[in-house]
Structure formats: structure tokens, C-alpha cells
Design a protein around this motif. Structure first.
Motif, PDB file in Angstrom:
ATOM      1  N   LEU A 402       0.831  -1.205   0.000  1.00 39.29           N
ATOM      2  CA  LEU A 402       0.000   0.000   0.000  1.00 39.29           C
ATOM      3  C   LEU A 402       0.869   1.259   0.000  1.00 39.29           C
ATOM      4  O   LEU A 402       0.536   2.260  -0.643  1.00 39.29           O
ATOM      5  N   ALA A 403       2.000   1.212   0.707  1.00 33.58           N
ATOM      6  CA  ALA A 403       2.917   2.357   0.720  1.00 33.58           C
ATOM      7  C   ALA A 403       3.480   2.611  -0.680  1.00 33.58           C
ATOM      8  O   ALA A 403       3.595   3.764  -1.122  1.00 33.58           O
ATOM      9  N   LEU A 404       3.811   1.544  -1.403  1.00 30.14           N
ATOM     10  CA  LEU A 404       4.335   1.698  -2.757  1.00 30.14           C
ATOM     11  C   LEU A 404       3.267   2.263  -3.691  1.00 30.14           C
ATOM     12  O   LEU A 404       3.552   3.130  -4.529  1.00 30.14           O
ATOM     13  N   LEU A 405       2.029   1.797  -3.566  1.00 28.70           N
ATOM     14  CA  LEU A 405       0.942   2.285  -4.414  1.00 28.70           C
ATOM     15  C   LEU A 405       0.630   3.759  -4.146  1.00 28.70           C
ATOM     16  O   LEU A 405       0.199   4.480  -5.048  1.00 28.70           O
ATOM     17  N   CYS A 406       0.873   4.200  -2.923  1.00 31.88           N
ATOM     18  CA  CYS A 406       0.542   5.578  -2.543  1.00 31.88           C
ATOM     19  C   CYS A 406       1.660   6.571  -2.837  1.00 31.88           C
ATOM     20  O   CYS A 406       1.472   7.776  -2.667  1.00 31.88           O
ATOM     21  N   HIS A 407       2.813   6.069  -3.246  1.00 20.30           N
ATOM     22  CA  HIS A 407       3.954   6.962  -3.493  1.00 20.30           C
ATOM     23  C   HIS A 407       4.549   6.703  -4.889  1.00 20.30           C
ATOM     24  O   HIS A 407       5.684   6.234  -5.022  1.00 20.30           O
ATOM     25  N   PHE A 410       8.185   7.744  -5.951  1.00 13.13           N
ATOM     26  CA  PHE A 410       9.377   6.985  -5.569  1.00 13.13           C
ATOM     27  C   PHE A 410       9.846   6.068  -6.705  1.00 13.13           C
ATOM     28  O   PHE A 410      10.971   5.562  -6.666  1.00 13.13           O
ATOM     29  N   ASN A 411       8.950   5.834  -7.676  1.00 13.25           N
ATOM     30  CA  ASN A 411       9.261   4.935  -8.796  1.00 13.25           C
ATOM     31  C   ASN A 411       9.698   3.553  -8.303  1.00 13.25           C
ATOM     32  O   ASN A 411      10.685   2.982  -8.760  1.00 13.25           O
ATOM     33  N   LEU A 412       8.929   3.039  -7.354  1.00 19.03           N
ATOM     34  CA  LEU A 412       9.165   1.692  -6.831  1.00 19.03           C
ATOM     35  C   LEU A 412       7.892   0.875  -7.044  1.00 19.03           C
ATOM     36  O   LEU A 412       7.116   0.647  -6.114  1.00 19.03           O
ATOM     37  N   PRO A 413       7.625   0.451  -8.264  1.00 20.43           N
ATOM     38  CA  PRO A 413       6.364  -0.251  -8.535  1.00 20.43           C
ATOM     39  C   PRO A 413       6.283  -1.573  -7.788  1.00 20.43           C
ATOM     40  O   PRO A 413       7.264  -2.325  -7.737  1.00 20.43           O
ATOM     41  N   PRO A 414       5.132  -1.879  -7.182  1.00 21.62           N
ATOM     42  CA  PRO A 414       4.972  -3.167  -6.510  1.00 21.62           C
ATOM     43  C   PRO A 414       4.891  -4.282  -7.539  1.00 21.62           C
ATOM     44  O   PRO A 414       4.426  -4.069  -8.666  1.00 21.62           O
ATOM     45  N   ASN A 415       5.358  -5.461  -7.166  1.00 26.45           N
ATOM     46  CA  ASN A 415       5.268  -6.549  -8.137  1.00 26.45           C
ATOM     47  C   ASN A 415       3.902  -7.226  -8.055  1.00 26.45           C
ATOM     48  O   ASN A 415       3.140  -7.055  -7.092  1.00 26.45           O
ATOM     49  N   PHE A 447       1.641   4.527 -13.617  1.00 29.60           N
ATOM     50  CA  PHE A 447       2.061   3.795 -12.425  1.00 29.60           C
ATOM     51  C   PHE A 447       0.896   2.938 -11.959  1.00 29.60           C
ATOM     52  O   PHE A 447      -0.269   3.273 -12.169  1.00 29.60           O
ATOM     53  N   ALA A 448       1.221   1.826 -11.322  1.00 31.77           N
ATOM     54  CA  ALA A 448       0.194   0.898 -10.846  1.00 31.77           C
ATOM     55  C   ALA A 448      -0.861   1.616  -9.997  1.00 31.77           C
ATOM     56  O   ALA A 448      -0.523   2.454  -9.159  1.00 31.77           O
ATOM     57  N   LYS A 449      -2.136   1.273 -10.226  1.00 32.41           N
ATOM     58  CA  LYS A 449      -3.209   1.856  -9.423  1.00 32.41           C
ATOM     59  C   LYS A 449      -4.459   0.990  -9.550  1.00 32.41           C
ATOM     60  O   LYS A 449      -4.589   0.186 -10.476  1.00 32.41           O
ATOM     61  N   PHE A 450      -5.374   1.151  -8.616  1.00 29.44           N
ATOM     62  CA  PHE A 450      -6.639   0.426  -8.664  1.00 29.44           C
ATOM     63  C   PHE A 450      -7.503   1.038  -9.775  1.00 29.44           C
ATOM     64  O   PHE A 450      -7.768   2.250  -9.752  1.00 29.44           O
TER      65      PHE A 450
END
Length: 673
Positions: A402-407, A410-415, A447-450
Motif C-alpha cells: 500500500l505504501a508503494l501504491l501511494c507513493h 518513488f518509482n518503486l512499482p509493486p510486483n 504507475f500501478a493503481k486500482f
């Protein structure tokens, strides 16, 4: 055993000779019978595992505060308590706050990695080094600790390592010079900001605290009696500290295993202990062994002598060593170990807790294969040497995802796997629909998102009963992304825990894991925020994704050491606690991992020791000699913790598909004939 009130004694004995028991009884006698205040008795132990064992046995009716700690715990406490004296004597500390800050190992490694990365981008350092940045940072921080605890200046580390090389060239010289520059940049900035890792704490204590006349006078008044276990595993600066206290204490009692020394990989120096302390106290020899039978005792000594090349005789009694025929694949060997343990318990009457598996790595594959077989038979496997990574816990991983999705900045996409696990946790839908939805989330651009609820097929995938919850989470993430002033990562994790993940079916373990993660983030923010040009929040997420270990509470540690489970651990972890076993299973006996190399790209434990002559060359012949000595010492100590029998297993091929050609299996074959 009763000893005079004013006495200085070393209890000398091998593993299982009763040294720790006598030390405990002596402590009880001093407090209960002699009326000595417990806060006047300094008890120095090796680690938290030993401290836990003593904790359960030193709460006495007459006790006040119990002064029981490791050497590092003692130093950290003393610096914290007497920090004004440190500030007075160390002008390099520019941040003059009244409280020091101590780095965790992971935070230290992160900061060193940040320095390395910055230098690599600007100056192209470490040409020819094959190790990745995280490996280099581990070696540099370890070098700092070994040097500090050996009384070696950090400025001399690179020169000392380079001078020890058999083959020298300009490229290697430059590599060690680069490492020295990284070390100096990291260390000097930390000292300036009042942030200290273990190495810096040792330096400060020895250079700025114990040299202070006022502090030293107060220390001598506070420490009137000294109890130390595992004297042979002390680092050199600890030895110097003990030597300083000896003339001033009224009594001391030390447990000393003359056959020990496995802590050399962490910087201990058995040779220095012998040189500085053995002649200062009366030595009482303990010749008995309470943890193994006479035949095992004799075999352990025989194996030691044979590995050292001193004798070549055959064992007369071979019944207590069971050699299993080698199999080709490591996976097959692990299955045989699992089946053998089930037979030992079901057919021979052993309790699960009677059995210990020693593996040089105790890796997840070993744990999984053997654990699966035991679980199928109603048994459990407890891996003592494994500390879980934070991201191994599903609940902690959900917080991080959730932290990665909200930021997105940071360009740190969740896998995909982490997003799928998050969806399953919060929406409680099946793995197939979770996977499909995770794919859609990860494919969103930029970027990844719902996806919006109108996304084709979305409602069918999440289910009508989940629409409201899905929309709430999607809107929560979108709204947070739009905030100009983002929360610090620790506050964010707390917010997302309370507003998204809290539910009625949370387990106590989930809550504990969330608390540990938030506490780790808070500590990280407090430390790293002092450093300029480092993104603290992004840095924490990067550190967690790289595999930071979860902190282990004293209660979790206690749970590990109790219970009726088969134990899986490494030889060093086994020896560093007070465990004994009726049956020891040696896994992968023919593996080279039983004789790890000291010579590495950027470090060498022997060269950074107190007793190393910095004009000497560390040759391959010396490396082989040290490997054999270490193997002989480890095996002798392990076998003297074994009551009934040793069972060996080995495979022809390693996990990587290479042929195993280690020397330990050959030694067993030679002695057993």
C-alpha cells in the motif's frame, strides 16, 4: 561450589563441563548468602539467547536491578548514560543533542550503500569488484566492527588488507583505497551527526569515555564483582576492558572453554584472551562432561586431532555414529533426513526436542522440505537460525505494498505477487480472480493503481459485496497521492493500518508484525532524517524490499527456545546458545560450506584481528590451515553437546548442481574405517 568472597577464578572446561551452572550458582550464592547487591555485580554474556537463559534463573528474592548484558549492550548503555562526558571529550560530534542515536545493522548498511552508490555515480569506484553494492556495504560495516573491536584504526583497514595479499597490483590497491574513502565518508558523517553504529560506539567508549578520569573512578565504584561466560569468545577491546577492571574488583568468576573460539568470524580472539587474562586469575580445571557420553567425548577429541593432522587411528566404538550412504541430489538427501527423524521419534522413542539438524546455511529449502515431511506426521520443525524478513509476513507485506501504491513518485512499482496478496488479504477473493485483478493494477499507466469501478469486468472479479470496500481503498489511495505534504513513512504506515487494514479477524501476530514494522520505520526516520540528500521514506521502503530482517522480541526468542519441536540451525548458532541434544543430524557432510573461506574481495577476518602481524602475507597455505583449525574446533564443540548419537547425510551434488568435494566427510570415513 563455594568460592571465597575475595577471589579471581577462571573455570576452565570444554563444552558441557558445567561452567555456566557454576556461574549461576555463584551468582545466587553472592546475592542470597553473602548479601552482595545485585547492581554491584556485572554479568557479561555472549548474546541475547544467553541473556534470556540467565534472565529466567537470576530473579532472586534478594535481587535488586540485575546488571546482565552483552559487551555491546554495556557499551551502548554507558554511552547513553554518560553522553555529556563523551561530548566533552569528542569534538568531532557537531550535533550536540543530549541523547545519542544508535544505528541498527540494517540502517548502517543502508547508509553505507547510499555512500557507495553516490561515489559510484560520481567517480566510478570499485572497478573490477564483482560484488553488488549491498554485499560491499556489509563487508565495509563488518570491517569497521572488526577493526574497532581489535583496536585498529579505521584508517588502516585498507592498507592492512592490501598488505596481506599474496598478489598485489594497482587495481587491487585502488579498490581498497576506494573502500577506505567510503568508510571515512560514512564514519565521519555519522560521528558529526551523533549517530553511531557498533564500531563507532566501541571507538567512543574506548577513546572518549573510559579514558576519562571521572568516569573511570565511578566505574570502579559501580563494578565490584564480575561474572563472565564464554571468556574465550571475547573481542580484544572487551579483553582490555576486563583486564582494566581486574585489579579493582573484589571478585570475579569466568567461564572459559579452552576448546572454543568459533566467534572469530565475528571478531573474537581466543589467542588474545589467553595472552592477556589466563595468567591473571587462578584456573580451576573442570574435566567432566555432562552433555555427552564418554565414547562421544573421545570421538570428538579424536576427530579434532585427525583434522589437525596430529593422529591417524581408527575409532573402536562406531555404534554412536551412523553414516548414511550419499545420494545424488540434495533434495533426495533432505527427504531422507525428514524420514529418518520420523523413525527416530515413532520407532526409537526420541522426543522431537531431542533432535537437532545442523546445516551450514539452514536455508529456506532445507526448512521447507524437512518441515513438510514432519508436518505430515504431526511434528514441527523450528529453525533457530532464521530471522524472518519483514516482507515474509503477509500483513507487513500488505502495508508495504500500500505504501508503494501511494507513493508513485518513488518509482518503486509493486510486483504482481505482492499486489495479489494484498487483494486476497483485504477483499478475501480467490487466487485466480486476485491474480487477474493484480495484473490489471500493475498494468495501469504511468504507475500501478486500482482501476475505476467502471473498468470492464471489474465488478465480476471483485464481487458485488466488495464494491464498497474496493471503492473506499481506491479513493483512499488516490486522495493520498494528491496530498502535497505526505506523511513520514512511520506515520503513513500507522494511518494505513488503522484506516484500511484493521478488521475484526486480525490475529495477535498481525498486530505485532504491524507494530514492529511501524517501530522500525520510526527508528529509521529518526536516524536517517539527520542525513541530507537522502529520501528517508523511499529509503525505508527500498531497505525493506531488499530483505531487512524483522526485529525479534525477547518473547519470540523465548518461544523459539522452548517447545517440543525438532530444531534446525547452523553450527555457530547452536554453539552460541546453551542447547544440547540427544541426536545431532549433520546435513550435507561433504559440502565445502563446512570450511568457509576467510579471503574475500574486501575483507579477511584474520587480517583484521588483534594478533595479526600487519607485515605478514596471508597465503593460501595459511588459509587452508585456518579452515581446518576452525572445522576441527567447531566439530569438537558440537559433538560434546551430543548425548547419544550422530547421524550424517550427504549428497553428491550441491543445490547448484556442482559436485560436493568438501573434506569433512572424508575425515569421518577415515576415522570410522
Amino acid at each position: 561450589m563455594e568460592t571465597p568472597k575475595h577471589s579471581k577464578i577462571i573455570l576452565k572446561g570444554s563444552s558441557g563441563s558445567g561452567k555456566t551452572t557454576i556461574l549461576l550458582e555463584r551468582y545466587k550464592y553472592m546475592v542470597d548468602r553473602l548479601g552482595i547487591p545485585s547492581e554491584k555485580i556485572l554479568i557479561l554474556l555472549l548474546n541475547r539467547t544467553q541473556s534470556l537463559d540467565w534472565r529466567t534463573k537470576t530473579f532472586l528474592k534478594g535481587s535488586g536491578n540485575i546488571w546482565r548484558t552483552s559487551y555491546y549492550g554495556f557499551i551502548q548503555s554507558e554511552i547513553r548514560t554518560h553522553y555529556p562526558i563523551v561530548l566533552k571529550n569528542c569534538r568531532d560530534i557537531m550535533d550536540r543533542r543530549i541523547k545519542p542515536t544508535f544505528l541498527t545493522f540494517e540502517s548502517a548498511q543502508f547508509l553505507v550503500s547510499a555512500v557507495i552508490q553516490a561515489h559510484r555515480e560520481r567517480k566510478g569506484i570499485f572497478p573490477g569488484v564483482t560484488s553488488f553494492t549491498d554485499r560491499i556495504s556489509i563487508d565495509i560495516t563488518s570491517n569497521l566492527v572488526k577493526a574497532a573491536t581489535s583496536g585498529i584504526s579505521y584508517k588502516d583497514i585498507g592498507k592492512r588488507l592490501y598488505n596481506s595479499l599474496e598478489i598485489k597490483d594497482d587495481l587491487k590497491k585502488q579498490i581498497f583505497s576506494d573502500a577506505d574513502n567510503i568508510t571515512a565518508a560514512y564514519r565521519n558523517k555519522c560521528i558529526e551527526l551523533g549517530v553511531f553504529d557498533f564500531a563507532m560506539a566501541v571507538e567512543l567508549y574506548n577513546n572518549c569515555l573510559i579514558t576519562d578520569d571521572f568516569y573511570r573512578e565511578q566505574l570502579f565504584k559501580r563494578v565490584q564483582h564480575l561474572i563472565i561466560d564464554n571468556l574465550e569468545e571475547c573481542v580484544p577491546t572487551e579483553v582490555d576492558f576486563i583486564e582494566l577492571l581486574l585489579p579493582n574488583v573484589r571478585s570475579c568468576l569466568f567461564g572459559y572453554n579452552h576448546e572454543g573460539g568459533y566467534g572469530q568470524v565475528f571478531g573474537s580472539s581466543h589467542e588474545y584472551v589467553k595472552e592477556k587474562l589466563l595468567g591473571r586469575c587462578k584456573v580451576i580445571n573442570l574435566d567432566s562432561s555432562f552433555t555427552c557420553q564418554s565414547f562421544m567425548y573421545e570421538f570428538s577429541d579424536m576427530l579434532y586431532e585427525y583434522i589437525e593432522g596430529n593422529t591417524a587411528f581408527k575409532a573402536s566404538n562406531k555404534a554412536f555414529v551412523e553414516r548414511t550412504q550419499p545420494v545424488e541430489l540434495r533434495s533426495e538427501m533432505l527427504e531422507l533426513i525428514g524420514d529418518k527423524i520420523v523413525k527416530l521419534i515413532r520407532e526409537e522413542g526420541y522426543l522431537p526436542s531431542d533432535i537437532t539438524i545442523l546445516s551450514t546455511y539452514a536455508d529456506p529449502v532445507t526448512e521447507f522440505v524437512i518441515g513438510r515431511i514432519l508436518e505430515a506426521n504431526g511434528l514441527t520443525l523450528n529453525n533457530h537460525s532464521r530471522k524472518n524478513r519483514i516482507i515474509d509476513n503477509p500483513f507487513s507485506q500488505a502495508l508495504i505494498t500500500l505504501a508503494l501504491l501511494c507513493h508513485p513518485s518513488f518509482n518503486l512499482p509493486p510486483n504482481r505477487d505482492n499486489v495479489r496478496a494484498l487483494i486476497r488479504l483485504i477483499l478475501k477473493i480467490d487466487p485466480i480472480r486476485s491474480s487477474i485483478l493484480a495484473d490489471e493494477i500493475c498494468r495501469q499507466k504511468p504507475f500501478a493503481k486500482f482501476p475505476d469501478i467502471e473498468f470492464p469486468g471489474l465488478v465480476e472479479r471483485i464481487g458485488y459485496y466488495n464494491i464498497e470496500k474496493y471503492e473506499y481503498i481506491r479513493n483512499w489511495i488516490d486522495e493520498y497521492r494528491e496530498l502535497e505534504n505526505k506523511l513520514p513513512i512511520d506515520a503513513f504506515l500507522q494511518k494505513v493500518f488503522l484506516e484500511i487494514l484493521v478488521s475484526h479477524d486480525l490475529s495477535d501476530n498481525d498486530v505485532l508484525q504491524a507494530k514492529n514494522l511501524i517501530d522500525s520505520a520510526q527508528t529509521f526516520v529518526e536516524i536517517v532524517s539527520r542525513f541530507k540528500n537522502i529520501s528517508v521514506d523511499k529509503g525505508f521502503l527500498e531497505m525493506v524490499r531488499s530483505g531487512i530482517k524483522a526485529s525479534e522480541s525477547i518473547f519470540e526468542l523465548e518461544e523459539k527456545l522452548q517447545g517440543n519441536s525438532v530444531v534446525l540451525t547452523t553450527p555457530v548458532s547452536y554453539l552460541s546458545c546453551s542447547m544440547t541434544s540427544k541426536v545431532i543430524i549433520l546435513s550435507s557432510l561433504s559440502s565445502k560450506n563446512w570450511t568457509p573461506r576467510s579471503i574475500k574481495e574486501l575483507t579477511n577476518v584474520h587480517v583484521l584481528s588483534k594478533t595479526w602481524d600487519d607485515k605478514s602475507i596471508y597465503t593460501e597455505e595459511l588459509e587452508e590451515k585456518n579452515q581446518k583449525e576452525y572445522l576441527a574446533m567447531i566439530m569438537r564443540s558440537v559433538l560434546k553437546r551430543c548425548k547419544d548419537k550422530v547421524i550424517t547425510f550427504e549428497s553428491i551434488l550441491s543445490a547448484n548442481g556442482f559436485e560436493n568435494d568438501g573434506i569433512l566427510g572424508e575425515y569421518f570415513d577415515e576415522i570410522l574405517g
